[in-house]
Write an enzyme that holds these catalytic residues in place. Structure first.
Site, PDB file in Angstrom:
ATOM      1  N   ASN A 192      11.666 -18.427 -15.771  1.00 10.12           N
ATOM      2  CA  ASN A 192      11.936 -19.766 -16.540  1.00 10.12           C
ATOM      3  C   ASN A 192      10.958 -20.245 -15.314  1.00 10.12           C
ATOM      4  O   ASN A 192      11.279 -20.836 -14.317  1.00 10.12           O
ATOM      5  CB  ASN A 192      13.242 -19.778 -16.668  1.00 10.12           C
ATOM      6  CG  ASN A 192      13.417 -21.065 -17.145  1.00 10.12           C
ATOM      7  OD1 ASN A 192      12.268 -22.244 -17.104  1.00 10.12           O
ATOM      8  ND2 ASN A 192      14.784 -21.119 -17.820  1.00 10.12           N
ATOM      9  N   HIS A 231       9.562 -23.269 -25.144  1.00 12.80           N
ATOM     10  CA  HIS A 231      10.051 -22.739 -23.554  1.00 12.80           C
ATOM     11  C   HIS A 231      10.971 -21.489 -23.685  1.00 12.80           C
ATOM     12  O   HIS A 231      12.014 -21.089 -23.947  1.00 12.80           O
ATOM     13  CB  HIS A 231      11.227 -23.840 -23.619  1.00 12.80           C
ATOM     14  CG  HIS A 231      11.752 -23.154 -21.931  1.00 12.80           C
ATOM     15  ND1 HIS A 231      11.423 -24.114 -20.442  1.00 12.80           N
ATOM     16  CD2 HIS A 231      13.129 -23.655 -21.578  1.00 12.80           C
ATOM     17  CE1 HIS A 231      12.240 -23.457 -19.713  1.00 12.80           C
ATOM     18  NE2 HIS A 231      13.334 -23.210 -20.622  1.00 12.80           N
ATOM     19  N   CYS A 239      12.314 -28.597 -19.101  1.00 14.92           N
ATOM     20  CA  CYS A 239      11.558 -28.275 -19.493  1.00 14.92           C
ATOM     21  C   CYS A 239      11.037 -28.364 -20.916  1.00 14.92           C
ATOM     22  O   CYS A 239      10.037 -27.310 -21.448  1.00 14.92           O
ATOM     23  CB  CYS A 239      12.562 -26.883 -19.948  1.00 14.92           C
ATOM     24  SG  CYS A 239      13.643 -26.340 -18.758  1.00 14.92           S
TER      25      CYS A 239
END
Length: 326
Positions: free
Chosen positions: A281, A251, A114
């Site tokens: 995500n 993120h 990420c």
């Protein structure tokens, strides 16, 4: 003569298939209300069976090219941030280079999960300011649905697929990049992993090697504790303070997590740009997707001060403080 690195264009691509919270109600014990309250996610995009990370990366670059009418024939490096490459080798970046037909172009993939896109931007800045390259494509792209266990109600609701790309170019008089920081806490890598050759490293009884495994509480605690310090460490290298930030781009892991990070850091939650509500995500793609979405919504202005902070698998982080130059 100084070599400066400047962000000049951006683009995105997300698959056409939408997977809503209501869809998950049919396959695991959950509800739309439960998912939204705990994550902020409404829906996410899912790749087709024959659609992979290289396909999405290529389409994101085509979108960038179309939106800004830029010449890409002289791109001399492609950096693909991903934890879901089509193959171990050749790299996703090499596939993209071939499809773009760029003959004099380096290519590499980076896997910082990420944090990957922020790492990629920092690498591009270094390559350009050192004089090694002049025109770099940085792509964050993930096909996370292909490594998601849809029987695990705690993780399957989180992840989606997508890609976004930035063009970073040599400039003599203007830079996008102000300061950056990176770091790793590898001892906590067991909090978020996807197994491969050493599938017994973290879990000897794992039945489905290759799937994402996450200790949500562990990652949450680590991020809320460490990301505010990353923010301070990055700003301390500059003359800027929290109040000077126009936008905070973390993120997009979980809206509740970002809310806690903002509160602890003294950043207004209204300044946080996220992509999770409609894309979930997407790991290395969340930050550029959030920025691309903000541009579509006409939120960003040239000269805006933006702090990008990627964090996740590793556990690792990367930040970059930029002036928006588009």
């Amino acid at each position: 003569m100084n070599s400066l690195a400047k962000i000049t264009a951006h683009g995105k691509y997300v698959p056409s298939k939408v997977m809503t919270n209501e869809d998950f109600e049919k396959i695991v014990e959950t509800s739309d209300e439960w998912i939204q309250q705990r994550t902020g996610i409404k829906e996410r995009r899912i790749t087709a069976d024959n659609e992979y990370t290289s396909d999405m990366s290529y389409q994101a670059i085509l979108n960038l090219k179309e939106k800004y009418n830029v010449d890409l024939t002289d791109v001399d490096m492609i950096i693909n941030a991903t934890m879901t490459p089509d193959y171990k080798t050749p790299s996703v970046a090499a596939y993209v280079q071939a499809r773009l037909g760029l003959k004099q172009c380096g290519s590499l993939d980076i896997n910082a999960a990420c944090a990957g896109f922020a790492y990629g931007l920092n690498i591009a800045n270094g390559l350009i300011t050192s004089g090694q390259h002049k025109k770099v494509l940085v792509v964050g792209a993930e096909a996370l649905s292909k490594i998601t266990d849809y029987k695990d109600r705690n993780t399957c609701i989180l992840f989606g697929d997508g890609a976004a790309a930035f063009l970073v170019e040599y400039s003599e008089d203007e830079t996008s990049f102000i300061a950056s920081s990176t770091g790793t806490d590898g001892e906590k890598g067991k909090y978020l992993y996807s197994t491969d050759l050493s599938n017994k490293m973290f879990d000897e009884d794992m039945e489905n090697p290759g799937y994402i495994v996450q200790n949500g509480r562990g990652v949450y605690k680590w991020a809320v504790t460490n990301v505010p310090q990353v923010i301070q460490n990055t700003l301390s290298q500059t003359e800027y303070s929290i109040d000077d930030l126009n936008w905070f781009v973390p993120h997009s892991a979980n809206a509740r997590m970002i809310e806690a990070i903002c509160k602890k850091s003294g950043i207004s939650y209204d300044k946080a740009l996220m992509s999770l509500q409609y894309f979930g995500n997407t790991s290395s793609a969340t930050i550029p997707l959030a920025i691309d979405l903000a541009m579509e919504q006409q939120k960003l202005n040239k000269g805006d001060l933006m702090l990008l902070v990627g964090f996740g698998g590793g556990l690792t982080y990367a930040s970059t403080l930029i002036k928006w130059t588009i």
